[in-house]
Design a protein around this motif. Structure first.
Motif, PDB file in Angstrom:
ATOM      1  N   ILE A  24       0.865  -1.175   0.000  1.00 45.01           N
ATOM      2  CA  ILE A  24       0.000   0.000   0.000  1.00 45.01           C
ATOM      3  C   ILE A  24       0.907   1.232   0.000  1.00 45.01           C
ATOM      4  CG2 ILE A  24      -1.880   1.205   1.167  1.00 45.01           C
ATOM      5  CD1 ILE A  24      -2.595  -1.602   0.188  1.00 45.01           C
ATOM      6  N   PHE A  25       0.539   2.272  -0.754  1.00 44.52           N
ATOM      7  CA  PHE A  25       1.474   3.351  -1.035  1.00 44.52           C
ATOM      8  C   PHE A  25       1.248   4.607  -0.193  1.00 44.52           C
ATOM      9  CE2 PHE A  25       1.601   0.740  -4.890  1.00 44.52           C
ATOM     10  CZ  PHE A  25       2.948   0.444  -4.884  1.00 44.52           C
ATOM     11  N   ASP A  26       0.878   4.448   1.053  1.00 45.02           N
ATOM     12  CA  ASP A  26       0.829   5.598   1.946  1.00 45.02           C
ATOM     13  C   ASP A  26       2.232   6.180   2.097  1.00 45.02           C
ATOM     14  OD1 ASP A  26      -1.874   5.837   2.616  1.00 45.02           O
ATOM     15  OD2 ASP A  26      -1.749   4.194   4.058  1.00 45.02           O
ATOM     16  N   GLY A  27       2.319   7.495   1.994  1.00 45.46           N
ATOM     17  CA  GLY A  27       3.602   8.169   2.106  1.00 45.46           C
ATOM     18  C   GLY A  27       4.384   8.252   0.818  1.00 45.46           C
ATOM     19  N   LEU A  28       3.842   7.704  -0.254  1.00 44.12           N
ATOM     20  CA  LEU A  28       4.578   7.679  -1.522  1.00 44.12           C
ATOM     21  C   LEU A  28       3.861   8.425  -2.643  1.00 44.12           C
ATOM     22  CD1 LEU A  28       5.842   3.989  -1.554  1.00 44.12           C
ATOM     23  CD2 LEU A  28       7.169   6.038  -1.046  1.00 44.12           C
ATOM     24  N   ALA A  29       2.816   9.166  -2.316  1.00 47.92           N
ATOM     25  CA  ALA A  29       2.067   9.868  -3.366  1.00 47.92           C
ATOM     26  C   ALA A  29       2.952  10.855  -4.113  1.00 47.92           C
ATOM     27  CB  ALA A  29       0.863  10.578  -2.761  1.00 47.92           C
ATOM     28  N   ASP A  30       3.765  11.608  -3.394  1.00 44.69           N
ATOM     29  CA  ASP A  30       4.637  12.580  -4.053  1.00 44.69           C
ATOM     30  C   ASP A  30       5.678  11.883  -4.923  1.00 44.69           C
ATOM     31  OD1 ASP A  30       3.289  14.678  -2.906  1.00 44.69           O
ATOM     32  OD2 ASP A  30       4.721  14.964  -1.269  1.00 44.69           O
ATOM     33  N   LYS A  31       6.187  10.753  -4.454  1.00 42.91           N
ATOM     34  CA  LYS A  31       7.177  10.006  -5.243  1.00 42.91           C
ATOM     35  C   LYS A  31       6.563   9.540  -6.553  1.00 42.91           C
ATOM     36  CE  LYS A  31      10.351   6.036  -4.965  1.00 42.91           C
ATOM     37  NZ  LYS A  31      11.604   6.776  -5.166  1.00 42.91           N
ATOM     38  N   PHE A  32       5.341   9.042  -6.506  1.00 38.87           N
ATOM     39  CA  PHE A  32       4.676   8.616  -7.726  1.00 38.87           C
ATOM     40  C   PHE A  32       4.454   9.801  -8.662  1.00 38.87           C
ATOM     41  CE2 PHE A  32       3.769   4.542  -5.843  1.00 38.87           C
ATOM     42  CZ  PHE A  32       3.595   3.702  -6.930  1.00 38.87           C
ATOM     43  N   ALA A  33       3.976  10.901  -8.093  1.00 39.73           N
ATOM     44  CA  ALA A  33       3.674  12.071  -8.921  1.00 39.73           C
ATOM     45  C   ALA A  33       4.932  12.612  -9.592  1.00 39.73           C
ATOM     46  CB  ALA A  33       3.015  13.151  -8.076  1.00 39.73           C
ATOM     47  N   ASN A  34       6.047  12.633  -8.854  1.00 39.70           N
ATOM     48  CA  ASN A  34       7.262  13.270  -9.364  1.00 39.70           C
ATOM     49  C   ASN A  34       8.135  12.334 -10.193  1.00 39.70           C
ATOM     50  OD1 ASN A  34       6.590  15.669  -8.021  1.00 39.70           O
ATOM     51  ND2 ASN A  34       7.596  15.003  -6.133  1.00 39.70           N
ATOM     52  N   SER A  35       8.240  11.063  -9.785  1.00 41.97           N
ATOM     53  CA  SER A  35       9.175  10.169 -10.464  1.00 41.97           C
ATOM     54  C   SER A  35       8.519   9.380 -11.590  1.00 41.97           C
ATOM     55  CB  SER A  35       9.806   9.185  -9.460  1.00 41.97           C
ATOM     56  OG  SER A  35       8.829   8.298  -8.949  1.00 41.97           O
ATOM     57  N   LEU A  36       7.185   9.407 -11.665  1.00 42.08           N
ATOM     58  CA  LEU A  36       6.525   8.697 -12.753  1.00 42.08           C
ATOM     59  C   LEU A  36       5.759   9.658 -13.651  1.00 42.08           C
ATOM     60  CD1 LEU A  36       5.676   6.177 -14.270  1.00 42.08           C
ATOM     61  CD2 LEU A  36       3.814   5.889 -12.617  1.00 42.08           C
ATOM     62  N   TYR A  37       4.693  10.246 -13.140  1.00 41.91           N
ATOM     63  CA  TYR A  37       3.798  11.000 -14.015  1.00 41.91           C
ATOM     64  C   TYR A  37       4.376  12.331 -14.470  1.00 41.91           C
ATOM     65  CZ  TYR A  37       0.343   7.488 -12.953  1.00 41.91           C
ATOM     66  OH  TYR A  37      -0.321   6.290 -12.830  1.00 41.91           O
ATOM     67  N   ALA A  38       5.369  12.865 -13.751  1.00 41.08           N
ATOM     68  CA  ALA A  38       5.986  14.121 -14.172  1.00 41.08           C
ATOM     69  C   ALA A  38       7.172  13.896 -15.103  1.00 41.08           C
ATOM     70  CB  ALA A  38       6.431  14.921 -12.946  1.00 41.08           C
ATOM     71  N   THR A  39       7.386  12.653 -15.516  1.00 37.99           N
ATOM     72  CA  THR A  39       8.531  12.309 -16.355  1.00 37.99           C
ATOM     73  C   THR A  39       8.061  11.768 -17.704  1.00 37.99           C
ATOM     74  OG1 THR A  39       8.659  10.019 -15.601  1.00 37.99           O
ATOM     75  CG2 THR A  39       9.801  11.675 -14.261  1.00 37.99           C
ATOM     76  N   ALA A  40       9.034  11.534 -18.590  1.00 40.02           N
ATOM     77  CA  ALA A  40       8.723  10.955 -19.896  1.00 40.02           C
ATOM     78  C   ALA A  40       8.053   9.598 -19.742  1.00 40.02           C
ATOM     79  CB  ALA A  40      10.001  10.826 -20.725  1.00 40.02           C
ATOM     80  N   ARG A  41       8.439   8.828 -18.733  1.00 39.70           N
ATOM     81  CA  ARG A  41       7.829   7.503 -18.531  1.00 39.70           C
ATOM     82  C   ARG A  41       6.325   7.613 -18.374  1.00 39.70           C
ATOM     83  NH1 ARG A  41      10.297   4.535 -13.640  1.00 39.70           N
ATOM     84  NH2 ARG A  41       9.988   6.571 -12.672  1.00 39.70           N
TER      85      ARG A  41
END
Length: 278
Positions: A24-41
């Motif tokens: 479960i990704f509690d505490g990782l919302a910013d990591k997902f937003a920045n390292s995945l959806y804000a990138t070319a990936r």
């Protein structure tokens, strides 16, 4: 009787490092937003999904369940096209991010894991979206059966899973030769590392669909080229070209088989009762 190595591998469905609980990704919302959806990936992932789903789904909206919808990208995509969306997500942090991002769209949110949905959102649903969820579960096969039970007769499942075969290939490219040779590919679900605990194969999904009486309508590879590039941060012009290549070859043999994710459109046969398949 002890099972063979091959049988054990099939039983684990990719979870070669036993994990006792879902991630479960509690505490990782910013990591997902920045390292995945804000990138070319992330841009490539959403662009190819847009192309695949726009061709396959009917233009008129209807009820849709977004299972493990995270930050709500797919819920927003569906709502903008007239679907009445219920976004189910177990992480409070991820759900808060989704609500903040899509507060103006007609999306109902539900904080719940997939195992609770037969009670909290039983449907039956004509459309279910479950993207990048099964690979984070300790028991993905059981969750797949739950998805089938939630589908209406003739309903469709948009399923995307993390591709174990692509994970092996990328480990070889990176020089992790012993890890690939021993097939130690799964993550442990610890700390902030985002290697899935149960990466899956195309053979897994084919077998599970047969067992559940489901039909695979189409399959596409998502990010079949980008993750193997030497330069992982392309310019805007390069990114446009990469996206065009990804769209062109995402359904073409043999390229789709090495997509970082595999996307499936799966249909319940009319009149099929999942209870009768058990």
């Amino acid at each position: 009787m002890p099972c063979s190595d091959d049988t054990a591998s099939r039983t684990r469905h990719g979870n070669d490092i036993p994990v006792g609980q879902d991630r479960i990704f509690d505490g990782l919302a910013d990591k997902f937003a920045n390292s995945l959806y804000a990138t070319a990936r992330g841009q490539i992932r959403l662009a190819v999904l847009d192309d695949v789903l726009s061709r396959a789904l009917p233009p008129e909206g209807g009820p849709a369940l977004d299972v493990g919808g995270g930050l709500g990208q797919m819920s927003g995509w569906l709502a903008e096209r007239g679907h009445h969306v219920t976004l189910a997500e177990p992480s409070a942090d991820m759900l808060a991010g989704a609500r903040a991002r899509f507060g103006g769209l007609p999306i109902q949110t539900l904080q719940a894991p997939i195992q609770a949905l037969p009670e909290l959102a039983p449907g039956p649903w004509p459309l279910i979206v479950c993207h990048a969820v099964l690979e984070w579960l300790a028991q993905p096969r059981e969750a797949f059966s739950l998805l089938n039970a939630l589908l209406a007769p003739g309903g469709r499942l948009s399923l995307m899973v993390f591709n174990r075969d692509a994970l092996r290939f990328s480990n070889v490219v990176k020089g992790n030769l012993d890890k690939a040779l021993e097939d130690r590919l799964s993550g442990t679900g610890r700390r902030q590392r985002l290697t899935p605990i149960s990466p899956l194969t195309h053979a897994d999904i084919e077998r599970w669909c047969r067992e559940e009486g489901l039909v695979i309508e189409s399959v596409a590879g998502i990010r079949i080229f980008h993750d193997y590039l030497r330069e992982r941060s392309p310019s805007e012009a390069q990114l446009e070209t990469i996206i065009e290549l990804e769209k062109r070859y995402c359904r073409v043999e043999p390229h789709w088989r090495l997509g970082r994710y595999l996307h499936y459109l799966i249909r319940r046969a009319d009149g099929t009762d999942p209870e009768e398949m058990s």
